[in-house]
Structures are given as structure tokens and as C-alpha cells.
Design a protein around this motif. Structure first.
Motif, PDB file in Angstrom:
ATOM      1  N   GLU A 683       0.857  -1.184   0.000  1.00 39.48           N
ATOM      2  CA  GLU A 683       0.000   0.000   0.000  1.00 39.48           C
ATOM      3  C   GLU A 683       0.901   1.244   0.000  1.00 39.48           C
ATOM      4  O   GLU A 683       1.889   1.315   0.708  1.00 39.48           O
ATOM      5  N   THR A 684       0.516   2.208  -0.799  1.00 40.07           N
ATOM      6  CA  THR A 684       1.277   3.450  -0.834  1.00 40.07           C
ATOM      7  C   THR A 684       1.129   4.169   0.497  1.00 40.07           C
ATOM      8  O   THR A 684       0.014   4.378   0.970  1.00 40.07           O
ATOM      9  N   PRO A 685       2.248   4.511   1.160  1.00 45.58           N
ATOM     10  CA  PRO A 685       2.156   5.171   2.465  1.00 45.58           C
ATOM     11  C   PRO A 685       1.508   6.546   2.348  1.00 45.58           C
ATOM     12  O   PRO A 685       1.611   7.225   1.317  1.00 45.58           O
ATOM     13  N   ILE A 686       0.800   6.894   3.426  1.00 47.15           N
ATOM     14  CA  ILE A 686       0.100   8.179   3.442  1.00 47.15           C
ATOM     15  C   ILE A 686       1.110   9.325   3.505  1.00 47.15           C
ATOM     16  O   ILE A 686       0.952  10.362   2.868  1.00 47.15           O
ATOM     17  N   ARG A 687       2.181   9.134   4.264  1.00 47.56           N
ATOM     18  CA  ARG A 687       3.181  10.190   4.380  1.00 47.56           C
ATOM     19  C   ARG A 687       4.578   9.598   4.170  1.00 47.56           C
ATOM     20  O   ARG A 687       4.789   8.407   4.350  1.00 47.56           O
ATOM     21  N   ARG A 688       5.512  10.477   3.806  1.00 52.38           N
ATOM     22  CA  ARG A 688       6.886  10.033   3.595  1.00 52.38           C
ATOM     23  C   ARG A 688       7.561   9.888   4.945  1.00 52.38           C
ATOM     24  O   ARG A 688       7.537  10.781   5.787  1.00 52.38           O
ATOM     25  N   PHE A 711       6.003   2.286  -4.717  1.00 54.87           N
ATOM     26  CA  PHE A 711       5.311   1.308  -3.871  1.00 54.87           C
ATOM     27  C   PHE A 711       4.253   0.589  -4.727  1.00 54.87           C
ATOM     28  O   PHE A 711       3.050   0.840  -4.639  1.00 54.87           O
ATOM     29  N   GLU A 712       4.741  -0.294  -5.608  1.00 50.50           N
ATOM     30  CA  GLU A 712       3.865  -1.070  -6.467  1.00 50.50           C
ATOM     31  C   GLU A 712       3.157  -2.149  -5.644  1.00 50.50           C
ATOM     32  O   GLU A 712       3.736  -2.687  -4.691  1.00 50.50           O
ATOM     33  N   PRO A 713       1.899  -2.498  -6.000  1.00 50.25           N
ATOM     34  CA  PRO A 713       1.184  -3.547  -5.237  1.00 50.25           C
ATOM     35  C   PRO A 713       1.954  -4.861  -5.193  1.00 50.25           C
ATOM     36  O   PRO A 713       1.933  -5.566  -4.187  1.00 50.25           O
TER      37      PRO A 713
END
Length: 730
Positions: A683-688, A711-713
Motif C-alpha cells: 500500500e502506498t504510504p500516506i506520508r513520507r 510502492f507497487e502492489p
């Protein structure tokens, strides 16, 4: 994020004795006078010089598998008892720290040849006091042992000469006390040694003025030849003797007398008409321990004594049927005959000649001939008296001394170190080729103190020759150690060196000169300069590393959820930095291979999943700064893969691949691809997070490269591109 350059954290430290010896170049050990070998703390042979290999007659392998404690084929105690290498002095020094000073062993070479050796062994300890190894300096003492044996034989011969001489011998101290007497004298007078030795010599002389006159003359330096005296024997009889004696002086002081006592009692009691003849015979033959012969005008022997018969190994009857030419070596007959004929004709009163003689068993003797004439009242030749002394042993000793002196000169000439000698006044008497090469000149007659053209102190101030270490050693009669000086050649070049002046003395302890060895320390001085530069560079690198650690701590603390999270993340990042430092340290902070760096960083973190990790790419070397920055990035990616990515499951895989791109006119670029597969859905993180920021700082800001994390699935991918600039020296 700060722009930080990475350098090693290790501080310099002083080398121990063992480490310093191992760091020496082989030529340094080879330059040492004497055989040297070094063993480590387990006894394995780790270093030795060429002289040691020559004495062993073999060149042991330094692989820690074959030669332990010593490189010799076999060892024995001085009495011939086998000495296992595990019980030798080197083993004792390593296991117990016990040194061996001037210990003797027997070394056997592979060809079976044995020789005695003198060993000096000392344990080498580290800074913590632990024994790291030991050093052995040893030498072949065969010649010394042979000389000792010869001295013992000579002493035994002298003792035998004294005790078993055919005539009486005694020694009297300056105060008239009998110190020694031989068997012949005790038998003559009938006393035991206890009754005779230790008493005053006047107790046995019949005529008190005679012994007073004897002692007075001898104490004045006069020699007595066939001095008549009368002695009282134990049974009360009077013995008429002839005394041949002289005094022994030490530092100008009368110490004792040495006296030959010839019994002439029977001669004295004989008719006066024969007394002169008998006294001559006693003095000439019976009192003599050297060969004496009488010969006619043609050299035929008329009379010989026992000593000559024993010397030539021929009977009296045999010799009386010969001329002295018959036993003379054919190479010396002509010269001896010519001299004797000149003596017969009266052209010579006497002559001295050394010649060779051959015994019946083929042995060659060296004889010193003292030939003189007996003439009648009219001057006509009657017979020749030939006093013959066997000097074979002395001749052999002279040959050995000359050979020894030549060997010593050859040895000094062959030494790679500059060596020269002087007399007691400081005049140069010998110098080897290395001395002329070092000084850049050939010493001239009359040169004093040193072979160099000019001398300077280490600080560059002039050093007069008459104040140099060699001059100090001679003037103060002591070795000088620990001094340094600089020699200037006529061409202006200068050589720093360490002198080792040592005074030389004769058998009486008198100063006769000195020997000096000059050791060129140019390379050592260069090494000291390089070491200072290295220390300065290390200080710089340590400061930069501390700044990097400080930055890591600050970044981690600002984004950690709690203290435990901070400790875990900070420890992982510092360990990654440490592994990179270890790898760079192993390569002395030179370029580091990328494949080795990747393995050092990833494998400890992914040990359980090693079969699912692939690392591949062409050979590429990274400078220290690039290596440290890339270490931080790979550690962040690997930590994320273990916690959340492909390596958090049993089926996930990870691959790290790279390739080089070359562009005309610019430095090559390194492109790395990080790819995760088979792990949990990403999952793509919400924040860096802090990891992403840290990677960007390391690649983009520190190295001037680019980093792209996706951040590929199916799995995280990261592409990195950085320029390669070669080794960094900042």
C-alpha cells in the motif's frame, strides 16, 4: 538533511613490538647482523631472515602448518640429547615468557650436518601484556667452540708440561713463598707437595746469601741462566742444581719467578776435568724441552736429544745415520743447505730459518731452526748446534687467524650496512663498499672519526666530526646508542642515519680502536612523515563520521514513535554504517567493490532468507564517500523489506541488480535496481517516512544522484542513479 561525508572511525594506535616486527620489510631483517626468526603466540614461524635460512640450510614455509618454534631440521642439547621443538627455548619463551640469554643448542641441518648455536630469545608482548610471539637471534659458534677446545688443549698441554717435565720446575712469589712445584722437583728433593709448597724458598737453600741474590736479581728484571745453587733434600743430602729463571712482572711490579731446576749433583761430584763438558751437556740437552742437534760440516748429525727424536718420530740411532737434509721437505732443502754452508765458511755466525719436515708417517711439521757454530781457538768450524722448535700448532693458528681476519673483512665488505673501523686515535683504518656508497666518497688517508663528508644534527645544525658519536665513543671509551645524525655527500644530498660506534680492546683491556655501523633510516623518516599525514587524515575522517552519527540520531529521534522505536532504528542505522566502515577499513579506505559492499550490508539482515536474495552486476568500485552513503540507503531498503515487504513472508524474493552507463566526456554512472516480489500487497504510504528522506539526502544531496522509490502492489521497487568519481581524498 545535511550533506555529510563518511570516513573511518578507527583511531590510530601504537604498534606492539610483535606487530612492528611483522610490518618490517624482508630487507630490514636481512640487513640485521645475525640470524633472526620470529614466531607468533602459538609458536608458528612467521618471519625469518636470509642468514637464518642459510644456517638452517632450508627455507621454511610461513603457512602456520609445518614449522613451529624453529626452522631447524632437528635440535639437540649441547650433550647431544635430542631436544623436541616443543621443549626448545623458543617454546619456553612463548608459553612462559621466560627469555633465553646466550643459551646453547645444537642445530642439525637436513643434510645431517650439526653445529652449535648461541640463541637469545625474548617474548614479545602486546599493550595488554599478553604474549603475542617471540624473537630469536642466534648465531653459529662453531669457530668459538673450536677455539675454546684449542685453548683447553693448550692449557692441558701447559699443565702437563709443568707437572711432567723431565726437570724440576717451581714458581715462587715475590715474597719468596713457593707457590707450585712439579713432580720432578719434588722427587729430586724427596718432599711431598704439602711439605714443600707454601713454605719460604730460603728454608731449602743451604746458602742464605744465594737465595737473597737470586730474588734480588730477578726482582730487578735480570734473567738467570744456569745459576749454581745448593738445596737441602728431605733426607739431609745436598743437591747441587743449576737454576734458569726469570721474573714475571705485572704493571711494572715484580709478581713471581719461574724457575727451571737442573740437578747437577752427580756432575758436581765428578772429576773437574769433565765438569765443563757435563755441565754443557746438562744445560744443552737435559735441561732442554726443545729439539737440539749437533751436525758436522756436511750436515750429518753427531748428537741429538730425546726431544728431537720425539719431535721427528725417529730413533736416535736412525737420526745419527742421517743428515738434517734427509728429514727436510724437498722444497726447503736448497735454502737451508745454502745458509748452513755460509755458516760453515764463516760468512754467518748464525741464522734462523723456518722450514718444513716430513715424519715417517707422512706428517708435515713446521720447524723453527736456530743454527749457530762452535769453532776452535783458530776459528775453524768444529760443528753446528741446531736448536729446533716444533711450531706446527703455532703455524696452524697463524693460518687460522689470517683466514679469520680475511673472513671478517669479507663479511664486513659484504654487509649492506655501512661499516668502518678506526684506531685508538680515531684515524680510519677500514671501510666497506656500503660505507663509500652511503657517504658518496672514498675516505682519504688521515681522515678522522667518520667516513662522511659533512655531518649535521637531526635539527639541521652542523655537527663537527670530532664531536660525532664515534669521537665520543673513543674519547669516553664507551658504546654510544640512541643517537641520530645526518650525513651530507659531496653532491649535496643528505642521508639520515643511526650510528652504532663501539670501542675495541685488546686482551689486556687496552683501547685499540672502534667499529661503527651506520644504518640508513631514510625510509623510516619517510614512513614517519606518511604516518603523520595519515593521522591528520584519520582525525578529519573521525570528525566527519561523528557528524554523520549525530545527523542519524537527530533524524531518527524526530520521526521515532517512542524510545524503543528510536533505539531499534538508530541501532540498525549505526550498525549499517559500522559494517561499511569495516569493509572500507579492510581495504585501507580505498575503492570498495560494490558486490562486496552489498553482501556486507544485506546478508547479515537477510541471513534467514539468503536463498531468496539475488545480488548481481558488473565489477564496480566505489569511493569511500559513495560507499558509506549507499550503505545507509541499502540498509533502509533491506530493513523495510524485512519488516513490511517481500522478506516479511516466506515466499517473497528480493533482487538487487546494477549496470554501468558510460557517456562521452563525463564520468560513468551507476544505475541500481531494487525489486521485491511475492510479499504482502504493498500500500502506498500516506506520508513520507524518515527512511525515504534519509535515502534522498544520501543519494541526491550527498552524491549528486537520483533516487526513485515506487510502492507497487506487487512489491517495492527502487531505482538509483549516481555518478562515479573514483576515490575521494577529502
Amino acid at each position: 538533511m545535511s550533506n555529510v561525508e563518511e570516513f573511518p572511525a578507527a583511531a590510530s594506535r601504537k604498534l606492539s613490538e610483535f606487530e612492528a616486527l611483522l610490518s618490517l620489510a624482508p630487507s630490514v631483517l636481512d640487513a640485521m647482523p645475525g640470524a633472526v626468526c620470529i614466531c607468533d603466540h602459538e609458536g608458528w614461524l612467521v618471519r625469518y631472515n636470509s642468514e637464518a635460512a642459510e644456517l638452517w640450510a632450508r627455507a621454511p614455509a610461513l603457512d602456520g602448518k609445518h614449522d613451529r618454534f624453529c626452522g631447524s631440521h632437528r635440535l639437540f642439547l649441547p650433550d647431544g640429547t635430542p631436544l623436541p621443538h616443543g621443549d626448545c627455548p623458543m617454546a619456553t619463551a612463548i608459553w612462559q615468557g621466560t627469555p633465553a640469554n646466550n643459551a646453547e643448542v645444537i642445530i642439525e641441518r637436513p643434510d645431517g650436518l650439526r653445529f652449535p648455536a648461541l640463541v637469545n630469545i625474548r617474548a614479545l608482548t602486546g599493550h595488554d601484556g599478553e604474549i603475542q610471539g617471540a624473537i630469536n637471534c642466534f648465531q653459529d659458534i662453531s669457530a668459538h667452540k673450536a677455539a675454546e677446545d684449542q685453548v683447553r688443549r693448550k692449557i692441558a698441554e701447559l699443565e702437563d708440561f709443568f707437572e711432567n717435565s723431565a726437570i724440576g720446575l717451581h714458581i715462587v712469589s715475590s715474597d719468596g713463598i713457593i707457590r707450585r712445584a712439579n713432580k720432578a722437583e719434588l722427587a729430586l728433593l724427596g718432599y711431598s707437595a704439602d711439605e714443600y709448597v707454601g713454605r719460604h724458598v730460603a728454608e731449602f737453600h743451604v746458602d742464605a746469601p744465594v737465595i737473597g741474590d737470586i730474588l734480588q736479581r730477578l726482582s730487578s728484571g735480570e734473567k738467570l741462566d744456569r745459576y749454581p745453587a745448593r738445596l737441602r733434600a728431605k733426607d739431609g743430602s745436598i743437591k747441587h742444581v743449576l737454576l734458569t729463571s726469570n721474573g714475571r712482572f705485572q704493571d711494572g711490579k715484580f709478581v713471581s719467578t719461574r724457575c727451571f731446576m737442573t740437578d747437577v749433583t752427580d756432575l758436581y761430584e765428578s772429576e773437574s776435568a769433565r765438569r765443563e763438558s757435563e755441565e754443557r751437556l746438562a744445560a744443552t740437552y737435559n735441561a732442554a724441552t726443545i729439539g737440539i742437534a749437533e751436525a758436522d760440516v756436511n750436515g750429518r748429525l753427531l748428537r741429538v736429544n730425546d726431544a728431537l727424536c720425539e719431535m721427528l718420530k725417529r730413533s736416535r740411532e736412525e737420526l745419527l745415520n742421517m743428515t738434517f737434509f734427509d728429514y727436510t721437505h724437498e722444497g726447503d732443502r736448497t735454502e737451508d743447505g745454502a745458509l748452513y754452508q755460509r755458516q760453515v765458511r764463516g760468512e754467518l755466525d748464525s741464522y734462523v730459518f723456518r722450514k718444513r719436515s716430513t715424519t715417517p708417517d707422512g706428517q708435515t711439521l713446521y720447524l723453527d731452526i736456530h743454527s749457530s757454530s762452535v769453532r776452535d781457538e783458530s776459528g775453524l768450524f768444529r760443528y753446528g748446534v741446531r736448536v729446533i722448535q716444533d711450531v706446527t700448532a703455532a703455524k696452524q693458528m697463524e693460518d687460522q687467524i689470517r683466514a679469520s681476519e680475511q673472513r671478517m673483512r669479507d663479511l664486513l665488505e659484504a654487509l649492506p650496512a655501512a661499516v668502518y673501523t678506526t684506531d685508538a686515535a680515531g684515524r680510519i683504518t677500514f671501510y666497506n663498499k656500503a660505507a663509500t656508497e652511503m657517504s658518496g666518497r672514498v675516505p682519504q688517508p688521515g681522515d678522522m672519526w667518520c667516513v662522511t663528508w659533512r655531518l649535521y644534527n637531526p635539527d639541521g645544525t652542523p655537527l663537527p666530526h670530532d664531536q660525532c658519536p664515534m669521537a665520543v665513543a673513543l674519547k669516553e671509551d664507551r658504546p654510544v646508542r640512541g643517537a641520530e645524525a645526518i650525513a651530507e655527500r659531496p653532491d649535496g644530498s643528505r642521508v639520515p642515519f643511526i650510528p652504532y660506534p663501539t670501542p675495541l680492546h685488546d686482551a689486556d683491556g687496552k683501547l685499540i680502536g672502534a667499529i661503527n655501523m651506520l644504518v640508513d633510516i631514510t625510509e623510516r623518516k619517510h614512513a614517519e612523515g606518511r604516518q603523520r599525514l595519515l593521522i591528520d587524515e584519520l582525525n578529519h575522517r573521525v570528525k566527519n563520521t561523528l557528524v554523520t552519527v549525530q545527523s542519524l540520531a537527530g533524524q531518527t529521534a524526530r520521526h521515532a514513535s517512542d524510545l524503543g522505536d528510536f533505539l531499534q532504528r538508530f541501532e540498525a542505522r549505526v550498525l549499517a554504517l559500522s559494517r561499511a566502515h569495516d569493509l572500507l577499513t579492510k581495504r585501507y579506505w580505498k575503492d570498495t567493490p560494490l558486490d562486496g559492499l552489498a553482501g556486507e550490508v544485506l546478508m547479515p539482515l537477510t541471513e534467514e532468507a539468503a536463498s531468496r536474495v539475488t545480488i548481481a552486476g558488473p565489477a564496480a568500485d566505489l569511493d569511500p564517500r559513495t560507499a558509506l552513503s549507499l550503505t545507509v540507503v541499502l540498509n533502509e531498503l533491506a530493513t523495510n523489506a524485512i519488516r513490511h515487504g517481500a522478506l516479511s513472508s516466506n515466499s517473497g524474493t528480493l533482487s538487487l541488480n546494477w549496470h554501468l552507463i558510460y557517456e562521452t566526456g563525463s564520468a560513468p554512472r551507476l544505475n541500481l535496481d531494487w525489486q521485491e516480489h511475492g510479499g504482502p500487497r504493498v500500500e502506498t504510504p500516506i506520508r513520507r517516512g524518515v527512511g525515504s528522506r534519509l535515502m534522498e539526502r544520501c543519494i541526491e544531496r550527498d552524491l549528486g544522484g537520483a533516487v526513485d522509490v515506487a510502492f507497487e502492489p506487487a512489491g517495492v521497487t527502487c531505482r538509483i542513479s549516481i555518478p562515479l568519481h573514483g576515490s575521494a581524498n577529502d
